[in-house]
Scaffold this active site. Structure first.
Site, short mmCIF file in Angstrom:
data_model
loop_
_atom_site.label_atom_id
_atom_site.label_comp_id
_atom_site.label_asym_id
_atom_site.label_seq_id
_atom_site.Cartn_x
_atom_site.Cartn_y
_atom_site.Cartn_z
N PRO A 2 0.76 -1.24 0.00
CA PRO A 2 0.00 0.00 0.00
C PRO A 2 0.79 1.29 0.00
O PRO A 2 1.32 1.68 1.02
CB PRO A 2 -0.79 -0.09 1.31
CG PRO A 2 0.09 -0.88 2.23
CD PRO A 2 1.04 -1.66 1.37
N GLU A 3 0.83 2.00 -1.10
CA GLU A 3 1.09 3.44 -1.05
C GLU A 3 -0.24 4.07 -1.45
O GLU A 3 -1.23 3.35 -1.61
CB GLU A 3 2.28 3.82 -1.94
CG GLU A 3 3.57 3.19 -1.39
CD GLU A 3 4.89 3.75 -1.92
OE1 GLU A 3 4.90 4.90 -2.38
OE2 GLU A 3 5.89 3.03 -1.87
N LYS A 52 -3.01 7.44 2.56
CA LYS A 52 -3.07 6.00 2.80
C LYS A 52 -4.18 5.64 3.78
O LYS A 52 -4.23 4.50 4.24
CB LYS A 52 -1.72 5.52 3.32
CG LYS A 52 -0.55 5.81 2.39
CD LYS A 52 0.77 5.50 3.07
CE LYS A 52 1.93 6.07 2.26
NZ LYS A 52 3.19 6.00 3.01
N ARG A 252 13.70 4.56 7.19
CA ARG A 252 13.64 3.53 6.15
C ARG A 252 14.80 3.71 5.18
O ARG A 252 15.29 4.81 4.99
CB ARG A 252 12.33 3.63 5.34
CG ARG A 252 11.11 4.07 6.11
CD ARG A 252 10.28 2.97 6.67
NE ARG A 252 10.00 1.87 5.79
CZ ARG A 252 8.91 1.75 5.05
NH1 ARG A 252 8.02 2.71 5.04
NH2 ARG A 252 8.73 0.68 4.32
#
Length: 269
Positions: A2-3, A52, A252
DNA sequence: CGATTATGATTAA
DNA sequence: TAATCCTAATCGC
């Protein structure tokens, strides 16, 4: 999975599938049993994505908030639905189709105020109508955090994730460590424009495709996974072959091309 | 069989 | 910044 493009596609699919007739809602896993019971028997009124974040509301005034997080999935399971696995947090369906939600970071009923607070905290979403681009520019002007971290901050721009941020920076030719407030207006423009363009391709195709089909020599409909990105999760730049660097920004990893994305020069910066 | 990994975000420190 | 949560596929032993 999911983006932002995934959630917008999901909202559209739920609207199309579940618009007609009362919903059946259960929580085979049990962790959302009370919420499912409140939804059960109601009729879908809307399903929409903000970045999102997904909100599904019913004619009885319930508002379901779902966030898939990193590993969550919300997918159609066919009609009639098969026996549910015991990890299914929410099974939602009617005559139009059946959907299973598994592994979400959030699955909860919220009040209109809570929903408004979540939406108000999000930056402009390139996939929504009339996003407030000025707000994006303002946030970038006001922080010295590295642009690579800022693009993952949903308060700045809603819908980018780890793949899109790496690819958007690549396409804008910007080093991920560049302090956001040292970007020129046209560089901020490029980041926004590429975000819009890439997310729209993702929404249309259901895949994160960021490379130029002419450059690859293959239409998007037949794009191979290995050719789909310029830098994300790659060892070498898809365009020039240079060995990529990796940084850790916003918690990240992000790859970048030292040649195509040079660091900010001290004298020009 | 256990360890690792993944397109995410919140909480605690 | 690190720890934590959520699940399933994959990989190594």
């Amino acid at each position: 999975m999911p983006e932002g493009h995934t959630i917008h596609r999901l909202a559209r699919a739920l609207r199309r599938d579940l618009a007609e007739g009362p919903l059946h809602a259960t929580s085979p896993q049990g962790r959302f049993a009370a919420g499912a019971a409140l939804i059960d028997g109601s009729t879908l009124r809307s399903a929409e994505a903000w970045g999102k974040y997904l909100f599904v509301s019913t004619d009885t005034g319930q508002i379901l908030h779902v966030h898939l997080g990193l590993i969550g999935k919300f997918r159609p399971v066919g009609h009639p639905p098969p026996p549910a696995r015991d990890t299914v947090r929410l099974r939602l369906g009617n005559q139009g189709g059946w959907w299973d939600l598994v592994g979400p970071a959030r699955c909860e009923l919220v009040s209109p105020d809570e929903r408004a607070a979540i939406v108000a905290g999000l930056g402009p979403d390139p996939l929504r109508p009339r996003p407030d681009v000025d707000r994006f520019h303002d946030r970038l002007r006001r922080t010295s955090r590295p642009i690579g971290a800022v693009l993952l901050d949903q308060r700045v721009i809603a819908g980018l994730g780890n793949i899109y941020r790496a690819e958007v920076l690549y396409l804008a030719g910007l080093h991920p460590s560049t302090p956001a407030n040292r970007l020129a207006a046209d560089q901020r423009d490029a980041l926004w424009t590429e975000s819009v363009r890439l997310l729209r391709i993702g929404f249309r195709t259901g895949r994160i495709l960021t490379t130029d089909p002419a450059e690859i020599g293959r239409p998007r409909s037949r794009m191979r996974a290995a050719d789909a990105h310029y830098v994300y999760h790659r060892e070498f730049c898809r365009r020039c072959g240079t060995a990529l660097g990796t940084l850790h920004l916003g918690g990240r990893p992000i790859q970048f091309c030292p040649d195509c994305q040079p660091a900010l020069n001290h004298r020009s910066g």
